[in-house]
Design a protein around this motif. Structure first.
Motif, PDB file in Angstrom:
ATOM      1  N   ASP A  51       0.683  -1.269  -0.046  1.00 19.08           N
ATOM      2  CA  ASP A  51      -0.190  -0.049   0.075  1.00 19.08           C
ATOM      3  C   ASP A  51       0.940   1.263  -0.082  1.00 19.08           C
ATOM      4  O   ASP A  51       1.950   1.213   0.340  1.00 19.08           O
ATOM      5  CB  ASP A  51      -1.072  -0.018   1.302  1.00 19.08           C
ATOM      6  N   ASN A  52       0.432   2.318  -0.730  1.00 24.99           N
ATOM      7  CA  ASN A  52       0.862   3.717  -0.196  1.00 24.99           C
ATOM      8  C   ASN A  52       1.162   4.238   0.928  1.00 24.99           C
ATOM      9  O   ASN A  52       0.106   4.066   1.614  1.00 24.99           O
ATOM     10  CB  ASN A  52       0.278   4.531  -1.632  1.00 24.99           C
ATOM     11  N   VAL A  53       1.901   5.018   1.142  1.00 23.88           N
ATOM     12  CA  VAL A  53       2.327   5.662   2.278  1.00 23.88           C
ATOM     13  C   VAL A  53       2.632   7.176   2.066  1.00 23.88           C
ATOM     14  O   VAL A  53       3.475   7.242   1.269  1.00 23.88           O
ATOM     15  CB  VAL A  53       3.208   4.939   3.420  1.00 23.88           C
ATOM     16  N   GLU A  79       3.870   8.103  10.891  1.00 26.04           N
ATOM     17  CA  GLU A  79       4.341   6.857  10.971  1.00 26.04           C
ATOM     18  C   GLU A  79       5.928   6.694  10.553  1.00 26.04           C
ATOM     19  O   GLU A  79       6.733   5.769  11.380  1.00 26.04           O
ATOM     20  CB  GLU A  79       3.589   5.779  10.407  1.00 26.04           C
ATOM     21  N   LEU A  80       6.128   7.454   9.546  1.00 24.38           N
ATOM     22  CA  LEU A  80       7.428   7.729   9.124  1.00 24.38           C
ATOM     23  C   LEU A  80       8.398   8.540   9.762  1.00 24.38           C
ATOM     24  O   LEU A  80       9.661   8.375   9.946  1.00 24.38           O
ATOM     25  CB  LEU A  80       7.472   7.813   7.542  1.00 24.38           C
ATOM     26  N   GLY A  81       7.688   9.712  10.142  1.00 24.43           N
ATOM     27  CA  GLY A  81       8.620  10.652  10.889  1.00 24.43           C
ATOM     28  C   GLY A  81       9.691  11.203   9.882  1.00 24.43           C
ATOM     29  O   GLY A  81      10.814  11.792  10.639  1.00 24.43           O
ATOM     30  N   LEU A  82       9.389  11.447   8.590  1.00 25.11           N
ATOM     31  CA  LEU A  82      10.450  12.091   7.793  1.00 25.11           C
ATOM     32  C   LEU A  82      10.516  13.616   8.081  1.00 25.11           C
ATOM     33  O   LEU A  82       9.535  14.373   8.454  1.00 25.11           O
ATOM     34  CB  LEU A  82      10.278  11.586   6.284  1.00 25.11           C
ATOM     35  N   SER A  83      11.575  14.174   7.917  1.00 28.92           N
ATOM     36  CA  SER A  83      11.891  15.573   7.853  1.00 28.92           C
ATOM     37  C   SER A  83      11.130  16.321   6.881  1.00 28.92           C
ATOM     38  O   SER A  83      10.817  15.723   5.645  1.00 28.92           O
ATOM     39  CB  SER A  83      13.540  15.878   7.781  1.00 28.92           C
ATOM     40  N   HIS A  96      18.294   6.690   5.650  1.00 33.27           N
ATOM     41  CA  HIS A  96      18.953   7.197   6.739  1.00 33.27           C
ATOM     42  C   HIS A  96      18.164   7.717   7.772  1.00 33.27           C
ATOM     43  O   HIS A  96      18.628   7.966   8.926  1.00 33.27           O
ATOM     44  CB  HIS A  96      20.003   8.312   6.207  1.00 33.27           C
ATOM     45  N   GLU A  97      16.886   8.184   7.567  1.00 33.51           N
ATOM     46  CA  GLU A  97      16.034   8.803   8.465  1.00 33.51           C
ATOM     47  C   GLU A  97      15.014   7.773   9.163  1.00 33.51           C
ATOM     48  O   GLU A  97      14.454   8.255  10.348  1.00 33.51           O
ATOM     49  CB  GLU A  97      15.155   9.996   7.619  1.00 33.51           C
ATOM     50  N   LEU A  98      14.840   6.658   8.533  1.00 36.21           N
ATOM     51  CA  LEU A  98      14.079   5.640   9.357  1.00 36.21           C
ATOM     52  C   LEU A  98      15.143   4.836  10.029  1.00 36.21           C
ATOM     53  O   LEU A  98      16.183   4.653   9.974  1.00 36.21           O
ATOM     54  CB  LEU A  98      13.417   4.723   8.413  1.00 36.21           C
ATOM     55  N   ASP A  99      14.311   4.167  11.244  1.00 37.81           N
ATOM     56  CA  ASP A  99      15.172   3.345  12.001  1.00 37.81           C
ATOM     57  C   ASP A  99      15.242   2.051  11.614  1.00 37.81           C
ATOM     58  O   ASP A  99      14.891   1.580  10.400  1.00 37.81           O
ATOM     59  CB  ASP A  99      14.473   3.218  13.503  1.00 37.81           C
TER      60      ASP A  99
END
Length: 111
Positions: free
Chosen positions: A20-22, A28-32, A83-86
């Motif tokens: 599915d698309n995010v 949930e992602l917490g991207l900058s 790099h931004e995800l855990d």
């Protein structure tokens, strides 16, 4: 990340049962914010190459060099997402040659 002309966005979640698309701005992602803007601009650039109502008349990229540059930027965006995800996330860039499907190493993942 996957190329997805005229649809919802460049990021997809996939597990054995679901794809599915995010949205890049998903909490949930917490991207900058900077990365989210870059991903959305990249998607807009892709959408400009494709006419969803009449795919046969889609303009495409103006040149092979422009398409290559687009994919290079996509790969770099995927690297930044990684790099931004855990370490619980695996990032793959699925795009055009020479960047076909490439797993992006997550620097948070222990070796």
């Amino acid at each position: 990340m996957a190329l997805d002309q005229g649809l919802r966005g460049p990021l997809w979640f996939e597990d054995p049962d679901t794809m599915d698309n995010v949205h890049p701005a998903s909490p949930e992602l917490g991207l900058s914010d900077d990365l989210v803007r870059g991903l959305l601009a990249w998607q807009d650039e892709l959408d400009a190459t494709y006419d969803l109502d009449d795919p046969a008349s889609s303009p495409g990229f103006p040149s092979e060099a422009a398409e290559h540059d687009f994919h290079a930027r996509g790969w770099e965006l995927a690297r930044r997402v990684g790099h931004e995800l855990d370490e619980t996330w695996e990032v793959t860039y699925a795009g055009g040659s020479p960047f076909r499907e490439v797993e992006i190493p997550n620097p948070s993942t222990p070796s």
